[in-house]
Scaffold this motif. Structure first.
Motif, PDB file in Angstrom:
ATOM      1  N   ASN A 247      -3.652   4.177 -11.336  1.00 23.81           N
ATOM      2  CA  ASN A 247      -4.428   3.723 -10.973  1.00 23.81           C
ATOM      3  C   ASN A 247      -4.605   2.345 -10.887  1.00 23.81           C
ATOM      4  N   PHE A 248      -4.574   1.451 -12.028  1.00 27.41           N
ATOM      5  CA  PHE A 248      -5.428   0.496 -12.174  1.00 27.41           C
ATOM      6  C   PHE A 248      -4.475  -1.190 -11.693  1.00 27.41           C
TER       7      PHE A 248
ATOM      8  N   PHE B  49       2.561  14.765   5.399  1.00 27.99           N
ATOM      9  CA  PHE B  49       1.818  13.906   5.977  1.00 27.99           C
ATOM     10  C   PHE B  49       3.310  12.623   6.042  1.00 27.99           C
ATOM     11  N   ARG B  50       3.857  12.589   5.361  1.00 29.13           N
ATOM     12  CA  ARG B  50       4.514  11.384   5.017  1.00 29.13           C
ATOM     13  C   ARG B  50       5.159  10.224   6.855  1.00 29.13           C
TER      14      ARG B  50
ATOM     15  N   LEU C 149       0.740  -1.609   0.589  1.00 29.60           N
ATOM     16  CA  LEU C 149       0.224  -0.089  -0.141  1.00 29.60           C
ATOM     17  C   LEU C 149       0.751   0.939  -0.291  1.00 29.60           C
ATOM     18  N   HIS C 150       1.981   0.827   0.739  1.00 33.63           N
ATOM     19  CA  HIS C 150       3.024   2.124   0.889  1.00 33.63           C
ATOM     20  C   HIS C 150       3.433   3.163  -0.570  1.00 33.63           C
ATOM     21  N   TRP C 151       3.689   2.798  -1.976  1.00 26.05           N
ATOM     22  CA  TRP C 151       4.394   3.289  -3.091  1.00 26.05           C
ATOM     23  C   TRP C 151       3.403   4.477  -2.855  1.00 26.05           C
TER      24      TRP C 151
ATOM     25  N   THR D 127       3.622   8.740  -2.828  1.00 27.22           N
ATOM     26  CA  THR D 127       3.862   9.075  -4.103  1.00 27.22           C
ATOM     27  C   THR D 127       2.669  10.050  -3.731  1.00 27.22           C
ATOM     28  N   THR D 128       1.328  10.486  -4.082  1.00 26.97           N
ATOM     29  CA  THR D 128       0.974  11.408  -3.988  1.00 26.97           C
ATOM     30  C   THR D 128       0.539  12.000  -2.975  1.00 26.97           C
TER      31      THR D 128
END
Length: 387
Positions: free
Chosen positions: A352-353, A247-248, A235-237, A241-242
């Motif tokens: 997103n896919f 908030f990281r 779930l991290h990448w 990235t976005t």
């Protein structure tokens, strides 16, 4: 032995398949890829440089030493096969602890050896096989009440995969429970386990010498802080990235804290079923880890097969949504390579896919863990009513 020989032959006669699988992000991560270990060993042997120079290697110094001694061919295949055999032996020994039926033990081994994810992960050759062997060995020693061996094996597993630190409460409790059942003192056993872990870890750090701070930075900090944002099943990448940089740190701490926060409650909630607690902890680790692979699934699914073979009855008999869970894993296994190809190679899809696949993977594991916990709790309540 037959299975190990078959995998070894397949690795030798089909190097192209082995090389292709070793590059798949579903099977190999930056922290356990053997190809990076071989690169580090070459840098140390041919260039006289540290394997950690260049920030490309993120494994343990012992794996570099082993790769340098064995080389990248048959010797390395033999080492990974030996580690896998050790994991299989420990798993079968755990099964012998819950059942006296040899047929059930053979089924546990068959489900481990013939798991297609396991076969592909073996061909990909990662150090995760050694991590699994150490984790199973620690669980077996704890089940037998051998707290010192359990602590040492756990220290090795935690160094190979820092996220496995979350298993400390359940392994310590398992060892103390086994010692107490034989008339010993649980507190003393827990102290021996912690002491063995600390001594083994300290000895390893001393043996690393000058590589210790480099290993800590390149392996432990790298894994905990999720520094590599290469797309994978975690779930991290996408999240890091976005999101905005401020908030990281919050999400890094939160995702690392979830398995640690769940470990003690799961140990207490399933005090009479430590293998169940360990399995649920492993699922939580896999769900929240920054670099998960199919090896994580193999590790906890194999333990579930041991839990299901209990002579007192199958605690997983009340698991619901089995088709949904199986479909979720199949969905990820089939569509992850496809969406990756569409995104990276043909560019007809986008991030997103692929991230949708990782969300399905996380949700499937979460559903599996909740169903296992509910089934075991319901099974135990039904047993108390019968008694």
């Amino acid at each position: 032995a037959i299975y190990g020989a078959c995998v070894g032959v397949a690795s030798a006669v089909a190097p192209f398949a082995r090389d292709a699988l070793s590059k798949r992000i579903e099977l190999s991560a930056a922290t356990d890829a053997v190809r990076k270990t071989l690169e580090g060993a070459h840098a140390a042997r041919a260039l006289g440089a540290s394997a950690y120079d260049g920030s490309a290697f993120h494994g343990h110094p012992w794996t570099v030493a082993a790769a340098g001694a064995l080389g990248g061919g048959f010797g390395l295949d033999l080492a990974t096969t030996a580690a896998d055999a050790l994991a299989a032996a420990a798993l079968c020994a755990l099964a012998c602890g819950v059942t006296r039926d040899e047929g059930k033990v053979r089924r546990v081994y068959a489900m481990y050896a013939m798991n297609p994810l396991h076969a592909m992960a073996r061909l990909a050759r990662t150090t995760a096989t050694a991590t699994r062997a150490c984790a199973y060995a620690s669980a077996l020693a704890a089940t037998l009440g051998n707290d010192v061996v359990a602590g040492v094996a756990f220290a090795l597993a935690a160094q190979l995969n820092p996220h496995y630190v979350a298993l400390a409460p359940v392994l310590m409790w398992t060892s103390a429970r086994a010692v107490k059942s034989r008339g010993g003192r649980a507190v003393v056993s827990a102290g021996r386990f912690a002491g063995a872990f600390a001594v083994a870890a300290a000895a390893s750090f001393v043996a690393m010498g000058d590589d210790f701070p480099k290993w800590w930075r390149a392996a432990v900090t790298f894994a905990v802080m999720s520094e590599d944002q290469t797309p994978n099943l975690g779930l991290h990448w996408y999240l890091f990235t976005t999101m905005f940089d401020q908030f990281r740190l919050f999400y890094v701490v939160a995702l690392n804290a979830i398995p640690l926060a769940l470990s003690a409650p799961l140990t207490l909630g399933f005090a009479d079923d430590p293998l169940v607690a360990m399995t649920l902890c492993l699922i939580a680790i896999s769900t929240c880890a920054p670099y998960p692979t199919a090896n994580d699934v193999v590790t906890y699914v194999s333990l579930l097969s041991v839990v299901a073979m209990d002579d007192r009855g199958n605690p997983l008999v009340y698991v619901k949504y089995g088709a949904v869970i199986a479909g979720g894993f199949l969905y990820v296994a089939l569509l992850s390579p496809l969406t990756w190809y569409m995104w990276i190679h043909t560019r007809v899809a986008n991030a997103n896919f692929y991230y949708a696949i990782t969300l399905v993977y996380a949700c499937t594991q979460t559903l599996l863990s909740t169903q296992v916990a509910q089934s075991v709790a319901r099974f135990r309540r039904a047993g108390k009513k019968r008694d």
